[in-house]
Each structure stands twice: as structure tokens, then as C-alpha cells.
Design a protein around this motif. Structure first.
Motif, mmCIF file in Angstrom:
data_model
loop_
_atom_site.group_PDB
_atom_site.id
_atom_site.type_symbol
_atom_site.label_atom_id
_atom_site.label_comp_id
_atom_site.label_asym_id
_atom_site.label_seq_id
_atom_site.Cartn_x
_atom_site.Cartn_y
_atom_site.Cartn_z
ATOM 1 N N MET A 1 0.684 -1.358 -0.078
ATOM 2 C CA MET A 1 -0.105 0.032 0.041
ATOM 3 C C MET A 1 0.870 1.322 -0.015
ATOM 4 N N HIS A 2 0.520 2.371 -0.689
ATOM 5 C CA HIS A 2 1.327 3.666 -0.676
ATOM 6 C C HIS A 2 0.953 4.281 0.370
ATOM 7 N N ILE A 3 2.019 4.752 0.832
ATOM 8 C CA ILE A 3 1.909 5.697 2.241
ATOM 9 C C ILE A 3 0.750 6.756 1.988
ATOM 10 N N TRP A 4 0.593 7.351 0.859
ATOM 11 C CA TRP A 4 -0.467 8.415 0.991
ATOM 12 C C TRP A 4 -1.859 7.715 0.358
ATOM 13 N N GLY A 5 -1.984 6.343 0.413
ATOM 14 C CA GLY A 5 -3.217 5.792 0.079
ATOM 15 C C GLY A 5 -4.500 6.467 0.578
ATOM 16 N N TRP A 6 -4.509 7.155 1.700
ATOM 17 C CA TRP A 6 -5.738 7.738 2.529
ATOM 18 C C TRP A 6 -5.683 9.184 1.906
ATOM 19 N N LEU A 7 -4.873 9.666 1.174
ATOM 20 C CA LEU A 7 -5.042 10.908 0.772
ATOM 21 C C LEU A 7 -5.729 11.205 -0.361
ATOM 22 N N LYS A 8 -6.464 12.397 -0.393
ATOM 23 C CA LYS A 8 -7.093 12.599 -1.613
ATOM 24 C C LYS A 8 -6.067 12.797 -2.735
ATOM 25 N N MET A 9 -6.535 12.525 -3.960
ATOM 26 C CA MET A 9 -5.523 12.193 -5.088
ATOM 27 C C MET A 9 -6.377 12.021 -6.408
ATOM 28 N N LEU A 10 -5.503 12.407 -7.337
ATOM 29 C CA LEU A 10 -5.650 11.995 -8.686
ATOM 30 C C LEU A 10 -5.132 10.621 -9.152
ATOM 31 N N LYS A 11 -5.949 9.412 -9.311
ATOM 32 C CA LYS A 11 -5.504 8.224 -9.625
ATOM 33 C C LYS A 11 -5.671 7.579 -10.956
ATOM 34 N N ILE A 12 -4.557 7.345 -11.450
ATOM 35 C CA ILE A 12 -4.652 6.719 -13.144
ATOM 36 C C ILE A 12 -4.460 5.310 -12.946
ATOM 37 N N LYS A 13 -5.488 4.425 -13.354
ATOM 38 C CA LYS A 13 -5.220 3.041 -13.324
ATOM 39 C C LYS A 13 -5.288 2.311 -14.638
ATOM 40 N N ASP A 14 -4.454 1.500 -15.255
ATOM 41 C CA ASP A 14 -4.559 0.655 -16.213
ATOM 42 C C ASP A 14 -4.887 1.428 -17.527
ATOM 43 N N SER A 63 -9.707 2.040 -22.417
ATOM 44 C CA SER A 63 -10.015 1.359 -21.212
ATOM 45 C C SER A 63 -9.223 1.683 -20.018
ATOM 46 N N GLY A 64 -9.457 1.442 -18.762
ATOM 47 C CA GLY A 64 -8.851 1.982 -17.548
ATOM 48 C C GLY A 64 -9.736 3.052 -16.679
ATOM 49 N N SER A 65 -9.227 3.519 -15.909
ATOM 50 C CA SER A 65 -9.832 4.424 -14.958
ATOM 51 C C SER A 65 -8.986 5.726 -14.528
ATOM 52 N N ILE A 66 -9.702 6.713 -14.438
ATOM 53 C CA ILE A 66 -9.136 8.025 -13.852
ATOM 54 C C ILE A 66 -10.038 8.489 -12.810
ATOM 55 N N THR A 67 -9.738 8.487 -11.513
ATOM 56 C CA THR A 67 -10.576 8.933 -10.565
ATOM 57 C C THR A 67 -9.914 10.231 -9.868
ATOM 58 N N TYR A 68 -10.496 11.199 -9.357
ATOM 59 C CA TYR A 68 -10.307 12.084 -8.771
ATOM 60 C C TYR A 68 -10.988 12.309 -7.433
ATOM 61 N N ASN A 69 -10.274 12.058 -6.303
ATOM 62 C CA ASN A 69 -11.024 12.113 -4.995
ATOM 63 C C ASN A 69 -11.958 10.768 -5.025
ATOM 64 N N ASP A 70 -11.710 9.839 -5.574
ATOM 65 C CA ASP A 70 -12.723 8.611 -5.914
ATOM 66 C C ASP A 70 -13.793 8.532 -6.812
ATOM 67 N N GLN A 71 -13.690 10.175 -7.527
ATOM 68 C CA GLN A 71 -14.936 10.404 -8.611
ATOM 69 C C GLN A 71 -14.289 9.811 -9.847
ATOM 70 N N GLU A 72 -14.880 9.143 -10.728
ATOM 71 C CA GLU A 72 -14.783 8.463 -11.884
ATOM 72 C C GLU A 72 -14.634 9.692 -12.871
ATOM 73 N N LEU A 73 -13.500 10.019 -13.831
ATOM 74 C CA LEU A 73 -13.469 11.099 -14.570
ATOM 75 C C LEU A 73 -13.792 10.759 -16.232
ATOM 76 N N LEU A 74 -13.389 9.680 -16.526
ATOM 77 C CA LEU A 74 -13.634 8.933 -17.783
ATOM 78 C C LEU A 74 -15.092 9.184 -18.036
ATOM 79 N N GLY A 75 -15.404 9.652 -19.376
ATOM 80 C CA GLY A 75 -16.641 9.758 -19.628
ATOM 81 C C GLY A 75 -17.535 11.163 -19.294
#
Length: 245
Positions: A1-14, A63-75
Motif C-alpha cells: 500500500m502507498h503511504i499516501w493511500g488515504w490522501l485525496k488524489m488523482l489516480k490513473i489505473k491501467d 479502457s482503464g480508470s481516472i479517478t479524482y478523490n474517488d470520482q470517476e472522470l472518464l466519460g
């Protein structure tokens, strides 16, 4: 787990993106924690701009996912992404040449209704870039390259972004001006804006970055702190123009 896993962030996955049959991004994973400066370095054509354009909704992902503060941005439509607090300073500055500096700044606030606070933010931009205040009446097309870059950054800040994405801010600028732009990136970050930076000038980018990723032909090949990548021999050789002894 990333040390900042609990922080708000932009996450790009696959993240996978294709352009006219060519695969521009092949399974990219990036994390941009709140309050940090994260940089993406790589050669021309590696997929850096595609990554930013996909985040801001200008390019469709396969395909994949881009979330910002757990909100999906794709689409999501571009204006919804802007409303979520993400703004982009495009490559090549793209100011409106036939409008004044002040008019350009006001366009950056076009989604906002809070007139009094817009005025305060114009003053904030002027405090970051005194040159823009001196030239507020001047047509943007008559500014120097460095001044246009300041204006492009100022215009993006007028939307009050939580995350500011910058595409090649130093491109085509004199070294002294580049130094100034990077100082401003630091200042903006210290004032609470998260920064995702794409930059050909890997040396400057890694010096300013908390976290850095290397993108090669659509894949992330390395990641670490800016300092770790600056000290990495293979990075020095590939991007910092230093040959091994």
C-alpha cells in the motif's frame, strides 16, 4: 500500500488510449497526491500530452480508470472535469491573441458566478505575475513568449483549480524565463494547488517534483521521488544529457 493511500488524489489505473490505430498509452498507472508536485518526463511521442488530454476529457480512453478523490472522470464532459477542480495549461500557451491580458484572465473564470471573488483572484494572479498587471490593457498576442506563458498559467488559476496540469511550460523560453516559471510553479504549489507537470526540461522538472514518473512509448518505466530520479544513472544518460564515464 502507498503511504499516501488515504490522501485525496488523482489516480490513473491501467489507462489505455489509441490514436488512429496506434496505441499511445499502454496500461499507465499514476498517482498525484493532493498538495504535491508530480512530474511526467519522457521523450517526444512517449504519450505525455495524451495522458493530460485524457485526464481533461479532450481524448477518449479505450479502457482503464481516472479517478479524482474517488470520482470517476472518464466519460465526463470537459466542463464537469473543470468543475471538479482540474485545469490545464496547454502546450504552446494558446492565449487569445486579440483580447487583452485582463480579458484573457476573465475567460479563465467563465464557469464562476462569484464576481467579488473573481476580482480578488485577478489581484492574486497579479501578485504572482506583476508583469501581467503592468500590461493588463495590452493585447495578449503582442506579449513575449514568457509573458504569454505567465498569462496561460494565470488564466488557468482563475478557475480556482485544486489540480493544475501543465503541458511543457518551459517550451521555447529563454533559460532565465524558465527559471522564473519554475519558481512560480513552486509558489502556486505552496499556496495549496496540486501540480501535474509534463516537461521536456527533465532536470528542472525533477528538481521541483515531489514524485516523478518516466513514460516511454506509452508505458511507465520508472517512478520515484524527483531526487531519486535525478540521481539515477540511466535517467541522467537518457534525459539529462550526461554520459556515463
Amino acid at each position: 500500500m502507498h503511504i499516501w493511500g488515504w490522501l485525496k488524489m488523482l489516480k490513473i489505473k491501467d489507462l489505455h488510449v489509441s490514436y488512429g490505430g496506434i496505441r499511445a498509452l499502454r496500461g499507465v498507472d499514476i498517482e498525484v497526491p493532493d498538495g504535491k508536485i508530480v512530474t511526467l518526463i519522457g521523450a517526444n511521442g512517449a504519450g505525455k500530452s495524451t495522458t493530460l488530454r485524457t485526464i481533461s476529457g479532450l481524448v477518449k480512453a479505450d479502457s482503464g480508470s481516472i479517478t479524482y478523490n474517488d470520482q470517476e472522470l472518464l466519460g465526463k464532459p470537459i466542463n464537469k472535469i473543470l468543475e471538479a477542480g482540474i485545469a490545464q495549461v496547454p502546450e504552446g500557451r494558446r492565449v487569445f491573441p486579440d483580447m487583452t491580458v485582463l480579458e484573457n484572465l476573465k475567460i479563465g473564470a467563465y464557469l464562476r458566478k462569484d464576481k467579488a471573488e473573481i476580482e480578488q483572484d485577478i489581484q492574486w494572479v497579479y501578485s504572482l505575475f506583476p508583469r501581467l498587471e503592468e500590461r493588463h490593457w495590452q493585447l495578449a498576442g503582442t506579449l513575449s513568449g514568457g509573458e504569454q506563458q505567465m498569462l496561460a498559467v494565470g488564466r488557468a488559476l482563475m478557475s480556482r483549480p485544486k489540480l493544475l496540469m501543465m503541458d511543457e511550460p518551459s517550451l521555447g523560453l529563454a533559460p532565465l524565463v524558465v527559471q522564473g516559471i519554475f519558481e512560480i510553479i513552486r509558489t502556486i504549489n505552496q499556496q495549496g494547488v496540486t501540480v501535474l507537470l509534463i516537461e521536456q526540461n527533465a532536470n528542472m522538472a525533477l528538481k521541483v517534483a515531489d514524485q516523478a514518473y518516466v513514460l516511454e512509448t506509452g508505458r511507465i518505466t520508472k517512478s520515484g521521488t524527483g531526487a531519486e530520479l535525478l540521481a539515477d544513472e540511466s535517467i541522467k544518460e537518457a534525459y539529462l544529457g550526461k554520459k556515463k564515464n
